[in-house]
Design an enzyme around this catalytic site. Structure first.
Site, mmCIF file in Angstrom:
data_model
loop_
_atom_site.group_PDB
_atom_site.id
_atom_site.type_symbol
_atom_site.label_atom_id
_atom_site.label_comp_id
_atom_site.label_asym_id
_atom_site.label_seq_id
_atom_site.Cartn_x
_atom_site.Cartn_y
_atom_site.Cartn_z
ATOM 1 N N GLN A 180 -7.593 -2.213 -0.993
ATOM 2 C CA GLN A 180 -8.623 -3.247 -0.960
ATOM 3 C C GLN A 180 -9.623 -3.073 0.181
ATOM 4 O O GLN A 180 -10.819 -3.307 0.003
ATOM 5 C CB GLN A 180 -7.978 -4.633 -0.868
ATOM 6 C CG GLN A 180 -7.452 -5.135 -2.193
ATOM 7 C CD GLN A 180 -7.051 -6.595 -2.143
ATOM 8 O OE1 GLN A 180 -6.895 -7.181 -1.077
ATOM 9 N NE2 GLN A 180 -6.862 -7.174 -3.314
ATOM 10 N N GLU A 215 0.809 -1.216 0.000
ATOM 11 C CA GLU A 215 0.000 0.000 0.000
ATOM 12 C C GLU A 215 0.845 1.270 0.000
ATOM 13 O O GLU A 215 0.468 2.276 -0.614
ATOM 14 C CB GLU A 215 -0.946 -0.006 1.205
ATOM 15 C CG GLU A 215 -2.126 -0.941 1.071
ATOM 16 C CD GLU A 215 -1.785 -2.391 1.397
ATOM 17 O OE1 GLU A 215 -2.630 -3.264 1.152
ATOM 18 O OE2 GLU A 215 -0.660 -2.635 1.891
ATOM 19 N N HIS A 226 -10.984 -5.407 7.877
ATOM 20 C CA HIS A 226 -11.728 -5.288 6.635
ATOM 21 C C HIS A 226 -13.035 -4.522 6.813
ATOM 22 O O HIS A 226 -13.799 -4.374 5.869
ATOM 23 C CB HIS A 226 -12.048 -6.675 6.073
ATOM 24 C CG HIS A 226 -10.848 -7.517 5.776
ATOM 25 N ND1 HIS A 226 -10.036 -8.003 6.755
ATOM 26 C CD2 HIS A 226 -10.328 -7.951 4.596
ATOM 27 C CE1 HIS A 226 -9.062 -8.724 6.210
ATOM 28 N NE2 HIS A 226 -9.223 -8.694 4.909
#
Length: 327
Positions: A83, A61, A130
């Site tokens: 993501q 990243e 996430h």
């Protein structure tokens, strides 16, 4: 006749549409090419535009963000994907220290027309990294725009505007509603304005302010309350930096009451900024304290507890009634 498409399909349509119009637009990120993205937001782009404009990157990243800043400074318009929101922290050095400051540092000689696309929020039974909602981290930074769509039409128009903007945009996509519903979205190439709130429902008794996935529950609450003759005005903030405070203040001046709804933790969140601004500028219009319905000041739990963490329609209804009953 156009078909109805979901939000994630609207993101894909906007990317494809702008890449066809503007050769300087480049898409990059982990698995965005061959696999079409973990949520399929970039499916088909590599086949259409080739490997020079759709770049699969390593799981890095920091590199994705740094490369995007360099591209933007040299005339390209990178649209990078991180993501999940929980993976965005390695990008912050480049985004905060360079992307957000490039115009200021060069006295306007250079701009940084980059977009960082970030799926975020809970509701899909994923682990905590996430499912985070840390929009306030970026909304606090001068020089960054933070934009969150809540429907397919807004996703299409706002992403076009973000790509065309000369300065960096953090474009946060609430993945819980990626495929929740579908709308007819015409590929007209017409962008929607940034830095503006959207009034989704007119009302007279109370103002409900929200953004992203929580718009769904907010509108559901407004429908339920309407059955009890309670008229709610619903405002979708959309751009969290800079916030269109004037639209919110005008609504609160009309209704005299306000409930702010978001799934991010309560402390130091964007909702607190909105509440503070209402108190500073609209205090004499208020008939009750501003109320907030939010996530908890804890790490996002695993999926068995996820629905207990996320605000729900009943929570909003209860907060509205408590605010209306204040005396």
């Amino acid at each position: 006749m156009s078909n109805a498409i979901t939000m994630v399909e609207a993101v894909n349509l906007a990317l494809k549409s702008e890449m066809q119009r503007d050769d300087s637009v480049v898409v990059l990120g982990e698995d965005v090419g061959v696999n079409g993205g973990v949520f399929r937001a970039t499916v088909g782009l590599r086949e259409t535009f080739g490997i020079k404009r759709v770049l699969d990157t390593p799981l890095a990243e920091t590199m994705i963000a740094g490369l995007s800043v360099g591209m933007a400074a040299q005339g390209l318009k990178p649209v990078a994907e991180i993501q999940f929101m929980g993976f965005i922290f390695p990008t912050m050095e480049h985004i905060i220290c360079h992307a957000a400051r490039l115009r200021h540092r060069t006295r306007g000689r250079l701009h940084c027309p980059m977009v960082l696309r970030v799926p975020f929020g809970g509701g899909i039974h994923a682990p905590e990294h996430h499912s985070e909602s840390t929009e306030a981290l970026f909304a606090h930074i001068p020089g960054l725009r933070v934009v969150i769509p809540s429907s397919p039409k807004r996703a299409y128009g706002l992403l076009l505007a973000a790509i065309r903007n000369p300065d960096p945009v953090i474009f946060m996509e609430p993945k819980r509603i990626y495929r929740l519903n579908a709308q007819i979205v015409e590929d007209t190439g017409e962008a929607l304005p940034l830095d503006s709130c959207y009034t989704l429902r007119e009302g007279a008794d109370i103002t409900l302010v929200s953004w992203g996935a929580m718009i769904k529950e907010t509108l559901e609450a407004a429908d339920l309350l309407a059955e009890q003759s309670i008229s709610c005005e619903v405002i979708d903030v959309v751009t969290l930096n800079p916030i269109d405070h004037e639209t919110i203040l005008a609504s609160v001046a009309k209704t005299g009451r306000c409930v702010i709804i978001h799934e991010a933790p309560k402390s130091c969140a964007v909702g607190a900024e909105i509440s503070a601004t209402i108190a500073e500028r609209n205090l004499l219009s208020l008939q009750a304290p501003v109320s907030r319905v939010t996530g908890y000041d804890t790490v996002m739990p695993y999926y068995r507890m996820e629905n207990h963490y996320l605000p729900n329609t009943a929570d909003i209804v209860d907060a509205v009634k408590a605010t209306l009953e204040f005396s």
